[in-house]
Design a protein around this motif. Sequence first.
Motif, PDB file in Angstrom:
ATOM      1  N   GLU A 112       0.826  -1.202   0.000  1.00 47.94           N
ATOM      2  CA  GLU A 112       0.000   0.000   0.000  1.00 47.94           C
ATOM      3  C   GLU A 112       0.860   1.252   0.000  1.00 47.94           C
ATOM      4  N   ALA A 113       2.031   1.192   0.624  1.00 45.92           N
ATOM      5  CA  ALA A 113       2.944   2.332   0.581  1.00 45.92           C
ATOM      6  C   ALA A 113       3.387   2.613  -0.852  1.00 45.92           C
ATOM      7  N   VAL A 114       3.664   1.561  -1.604  1.00 48.88           N
ATOM      8  CA  VAL A 114       4.057   1.734  -3.007  1.00 48.88           C
ATOM      9  C   VAL A 114       2.900   2.324  -3.804  1.00 48.88           C
ATOM     10  N   ARG A 115       1.703   1.796  -3.597  1.00 50.72           N
ATOM     11  CA  ARG A 115       0.521   2.313  -4.300  1.00 50.72           C
ATOM     12  C   ARG A 115       0.297   3.794  -3.994  1.00 50.72           C
ATOM     13  N   ALA A 116       0.470   4.152  -2.745  1.00 51.73           N
ATOM     14  CA  ALA A 116       0.281   5.551  -2.357  1.00 51.73           C
ATOM     15  C   ALA A 116       1.280   6.447  -3.069  1.00 51.73           C
ATOM     16  N   PHE A 117       2.528   5.965  -3.192  1.00 53.18           N
ATOM     17  CA  PHE A 117       3.545   6.768  -3.868  1.00 53.18           C
ATOM     18  C   PHE A 117       3.259   6.876  -5.362  1.00 53.18           C
ATOM     19  N   VAL A 118       2.886   5.776  -5.998  1.00 52.72           N
ATOM     20  CA  VAL A 118       2.541   5.813  -7.421  1.00 52.72           C
ATOM     21  C   VAL A 118       1.419   6.818  -7.656  1.00 52.72           C
ATOM     22  N   ASN A 119       0.389   6.734  -6.837  1.00 56.32           N
ATOM     23  CA  ASN A 119      -0.738   7.646  -6.981  1.00 56.32           C
ATOM     24  C   ASN A 119      -0.291   9.095  -6.782  1.00 56.32           C
ATOM     25  N   TRP A 120       0.567   9.331  -5.793  1.00 57.81           N
ATOM     26  CA  TRP A 120       1.024  10.689  -5.504  1.00 57.81           C
ATOM     27  C   TRP A 120       1.816  11.274  -6.668  1.00 57.81           C
ATOM     28  N   ARG A 162       6.987   2.527 -14.041  1.00 58.74           N
ATOM     29  CA  ARG A 162       7.738   1.317 -13.710  1.00 58.74           C
ATOM     30  C   ARG A 162       8.758   1.614 -12.597  1.00 58.74           C
ATOM     31  N   HIS A 163       9.417   2.772 -12.681  1.00 62.23           N
ATOM     32  CA  HIS A 163      10.345   3.166 -11.611  1.00 62.23           C
ATOM     33  C   HIS A 163       9.615   3.259 -10.274  1.00 62.23           C
ATOM     34  N   CYS A 164       8.426   3.829 -10.300  1.00 62.86           N
ATOM     35  CA  CYS A 164       7.676   4.012  -9.053  1.00 62.86           C
ATOM     36  C   CYS A 164       7.249   2.678  -8.450  1.00 62.86           C
ATOM     37  N   TRP A 165       6.746   1.773  -9.280  1.00 65.91           N
ATOM     38  CA  TRP A 165       6.363   0.456  -8.765  1.00 65.91           C
ATOM     39  C   TRP A 165       7.576  -0.290  -8.205  1.00 65.91           C
ATOM     40  N   ASP A 166       8.758  -0.011  -8.769  1.00 69.09           N
ATOM     41  CA  ASP A 166       9.968  -0.723  -8.346  1.00 69.09           C
ATOM     42  C   ASP A 166      10.684  -0.030  -7.183  1.00 69.09           C
TER      43      ASP A 166
END
Length: 466
Positions: free
Chosen positions: A46-54, A446-450
């Motif tokens: 969820e932290a990754v998802r939050a960052f991608v969304n941001w 892709r960078h954000c998910w990784d």
Amino acid sequence: MGGHVVQPSSSAAPKGRDDTHGFTWPLAQFAHQIRWGDLPSAVQHEAVRAFVNWVGCVYGGASHPATRSAMSALGELSATGKSTALGHARKMDPLDATLVNGLAASANAYDDTHLSTIAHPTAPTAAALLAHAELHRVSGPDFLLALIISNEIQSRLSCALTVPPASCQLGFYMTGLTGAPGVAAGVGRSMGLSQQQLVWAIGIGATQGAGFRATHGTMCGGFVPANAGRSGLLAARFAAANFTCHEDALGGPNGFLQVFGQPPNPAALTDRLGERYECMNVAAKPYPAGCLVHPLIEACLQLVESEAFSSDDVARIELEVSKLGLGLTGKREPQHAYDAQVSIFHWAAAVIHSRRAALEEASDTCVLNPAVIELRKRVVATVADDLQADSARVAIVLRDGRRLKAEVGPCLGSAARPMTDEQVEAKFLAQTEPVLGAERAYQLVRHCWDLPSADDVGRAAPGFWG
């Protein structure tokens, strides 16, 4: 927000309270001791998802008039720096970059929301953390852990002020109150502050708490969370220099909870802290509008997608929403895009006229469209006591006598029905492609998910942050 979705804190006795130090110390202890590996996998993701969304929301708001105005105002005040204003070929000092990126993320009301408290934690958090990470090497896991720490403390503080048995003045803009102490804890952890320094950082952040809902419908609606991020970063830096604060700025006499709560529920701060994650109730928005508007948007979309009619065929649109929904989004005659963000009347008319709910429907052009204005006059809204904040009913009465009905609850973008990873990515690409082009936008996502595998977040996406 898959598993580990929890209900707001109860009034049960708080676990881990230190009667000597009060309520600030346990939060600082949590921020100091928690490790990335301690987090359940769902919380990590969820932290990754939050960052991608941001990141998507920042690029989506990079050219917003509010963002451009802020950058212009900061021009002479931020002549040099090492931190990036995303979507702009310009470096700023860390505090100003935090403000600009937080503002861009919030400008279109497209960020994320802790629905039960109407707080928006990731906008200030990620902005401050990225500014710090461009100055000091921070690994992906450490960055994401700091994000969770901040969002968890913000969410719990917000519950301690708003979720029964707590109560506070409805006019407070919750992110303005709880954003800075949460961000201070997250950035402070990333900086390696001691537990004592984290106590001070949280207190310094809390004493900067400010914001009220009269700012909605103006550029200041995004400034409040943006300033919370800036204030939290400043608080962490002050604490690192041993700038002191009260040992229990949150729970002490005349402290944060006592001043803002009517009454507060301090147990919400520490109830099973580190065992259950209130931040899992934070969800990305599927539509660029206030979260309380989302259920009626979804209901209207269901009707236009399943039934054949035009806006000219509509005699009346009947909305049933929660009491809170009508109270905070009942702007009957919006004058511009800012008003539209918190107008159920506008969104009902816009969705039924345009048959979609994208950024265009939140624009001045749509607000001032004569066809939308005329349709808005046919919208009536009432409170239904049985509806929760994430639910709504819509009935469209056609001129030929037909009555089309839809009911939604819980809506997409709520904790019970979060957006899928695919939906979050599609939202990201829709906002970044106009700025970066399709190929670079795809590479950036892709960078954000990784990010969990990044050794250095500030340099994880060369050519994109700058």
